[in-house]
Design a protein around this motif. Structure first.
Motif, short mmCIF file in Angstrom:
data_model
loop_
_atom_site.label_atom_id
_atom_site.label_comp_id
_atom_site.label_asym_id
_atom_site.label_seq_id
_atom_site.Cartn_x
_atom_site.Cartn_y
_atom_site.Cartn_z
N VAL A 177 0.85 -1.19 0.00
CA VAL A 177 0.00 0.00 0.00
C VAL A 177 0.89 1.24 0.00
O VAL A 177 1.96 1.25 0.61
N LEU A 178 0.43 2.27 -0.70
CA LEU A 178 1.15 3.54 -0.72
C LEU A 178 0.49 4.52 0.24
O LEU A 178 -0.73 4.56 0.35
N VAL A 179 1.32 5.29 0.95
CA VAL A 179 0.82 6.42 1.74
C VAL A 179 1.54 7.65 1.21
O VAL A 179 2.77 7.74 1.32
N GLY A 180 0.79 8.57 0.62
CA GLY A 180 1.41 9.73 -0.01
C GLY A 180 0.93 11.04 0.56
O GLY A 180 -0.27 11.27 0.71
N SER A 181 1.87 11.92 0.90
CA SER A 181 1.55 13.23 1.46
C SER A 181 1.86 14.33 0.46
O SER A 181 2.95 14.36 -0.12
N SER A 182 0.90 15.24 0.24
CA SER A 182 1.08 16.40 -0.62
C SER A 182 1.51 15.97 -2.04
O SER A 182 0.78 15.25 -2.71
N GLY A 235 1.16 12.52 -2.57
CA GLY A 235 -0.19 12.08 -2.87
C GLY A 235 -0.45 12.04 -4.37
O GLY A 235 -1.13 11.14 -4.87
N TYR A 236 0.13 13.03 -5.06
CA TYR A 236 0.03 13.03 -6.53
C TYR A 236 0.71 11.79 -7.11
O TYR A 236 0.13 11.07 -7.93
N PHE A 237 1.95 11.55 -6.69
CA PHE A 237 2.69 10.40 -7.22
C PHE A 237 1.98 9.08 -6.85
O PHE A 237 1.94 8.15 -7.66
N SER A 238 1.45 9.00 -5.64
CA SER A 238 0.75 7.78 -5.23
C SER A 238 -0.47 7.54 -6.11
O SER A 238 -0.75 6.39 -6.49
N THR A 239 -1.18 8.61 -6.43
CA THR A 239 -2.36 8.47 -7.30
C THR A 239 -1.94 8.03 -8.70
O THR A 239 -2.56 7.14 -9.30
N LEU A 240 -0.89 8.63 -9.20
CA LEU A 240 -0.40 8.30 -10.53
C LEU A 240 0.02 6.83 -10.60
O LEU A 240 -0.33 6.10 -11.55
N VAL A 241 0.75 6.38 -9.58
CA VAL A 241 1.20 4.99 -9.55
C VAL A 241 0.02 4.04 -9.36
O VAL A 241 -0.04 2.97 -9.98
N SER A 242 -0.93 4.42 -8.51
CA SER A 242 -2.12 3.59 -8.32
C SER A 242 -2.89 3.45 -9.63
O SER A 242 -3.38 2.36 -9.96
N ASN A 243 -3.01 4.54 -10.38
CA ASN A 243 -3.67 4.48 -11.68
C ASN A 243 -2.98 3.49 -12.61
O ASN A 243 -3.63 2.81 -13.41
N HIS A 244 -1.67 3.43 -12.50
CA HIS A 244 -0.87 2.61 -13.40
C HIS A 244 -0.86 1.14 -12.99
O HIS A 244 -0.80 0.25 -13.85
N THR A 245 -0.91 0.88 -11.69
CA THR A 245 -0.69 -0.47 -11.18
C THR A 245 -1.89 -1.09 -10.47
O THR A 245 -1.95 -2.30 -10.30
N GLY A 246 -2.81 -0.24 -10.00
CA GLY A 246 -3.88 -0.74 -9.16
C GLY A 246 -3.48 -0.89 -7.71
O GLY A 246 -4.24 -1.41 -6.89
#
Length: 219
Positions: free
Chosen positions: A75-80, A83-94
């Motif tokens: 699981v990713l926990v992304g701050s500020s 959070g952008y990078f976590s969303t981008l990576v989640s979009n790419h990998t699920g």
């Protein structure tokens, strides 16, 4: 469970929230392994490093569970900006992601550094992609090329909204909390808007029991 903490702009591997999360898990949740990479690099390098970390962790998990084990336990926990990078990576990998006061438009908000550079510079070659606009406290020299990368990789949708949860402070003094709330809610992600607070999420330590519950639910 593996948790990768993705720090924000003027931060590094020793981020306060990252260390609080790791210390809490070590003491109360020993089955959770927290990684705190230093991501003071160009955005394409950050994106690639996070992808590689997830792939490596999932391979280790498959080896431990057997070849038939397919689901991720990361699981990713992304701050500020994290959070952008976590969303981008989640979009790419699920990969599931918990976001704290996430940046949704870094191609816009980081433009402030370009504006300051232009105002303070006597250099006529202001458009050069290699011009350093700002250097973060962690040592990342932000360039025009980096801003262009963010513009080319905007968050326009959430591919796996059921795997994204967002905590937003109404008192965020750096980013517009309503902008983040509206974007993630419209995309179907789970959003919790908390009264008061600040951009740094100063009461993060007090919320760690809830944060752990949210991470487990995301998996």
């Amino acid at each position: 469970m593996n948790v990768i903490y993705i720090h924000g702009l003027d931060s590094d591997a020793n981020s306060t929230k990252g260390r609080l999360l790791e210390d809490y898990c070590r003491q109360y949740q020993p089955d959770i392994n927290v990684l705190r990479p230093d991501l003071n690099k160009t955005p394409d390098q950050v994106f690639s490093q996070i992808l590689s970390s997830i792939e490596s962790l999932n391979k280790k998990n498959k080896n431990a569970e057997g070849d038939q084990f397919e689901s991720s336990n990361t699981v990713l926990v992304g701050s500020s900006l994290g959070g952008y990078f976590s969303t981008l990576v989640s979009n790419h990998t699920g990969c599931p992601a918990l976001l704290l006061n996430p940046s949704t438009q870094p191609h816009v908000t980081l433009q402030r550094f370009a504006n300051e550079f232009i105002l303070n510079s006597n250099n006529d070659d202001k458009a050069s992609k290699n011009q350093i606009l700002y250097t973060t406290t962690g040592g990342w020299p932000i360039t025009v090329a980096d801003l262009e990368w963010f513009a080319d990789n905007q968050l326009l949708k959430i591919n796996y909204p059921d795997k994204v949860s967002v905590l937003i402070k109404e008192g965020d003094e750096l980013l517009d909390p309503n902008l983040s709330k509206t974007f993630y809610q419209q995309q179907g992600a789970t959003v919790a808007l908390q009264a008061g607070g600040d951009h740094r999420f100063s009461d993060f330590g007090e919320q760690l029991p809830m944060v752990i519950d949210m991470l487990r639910q995301l998996l």
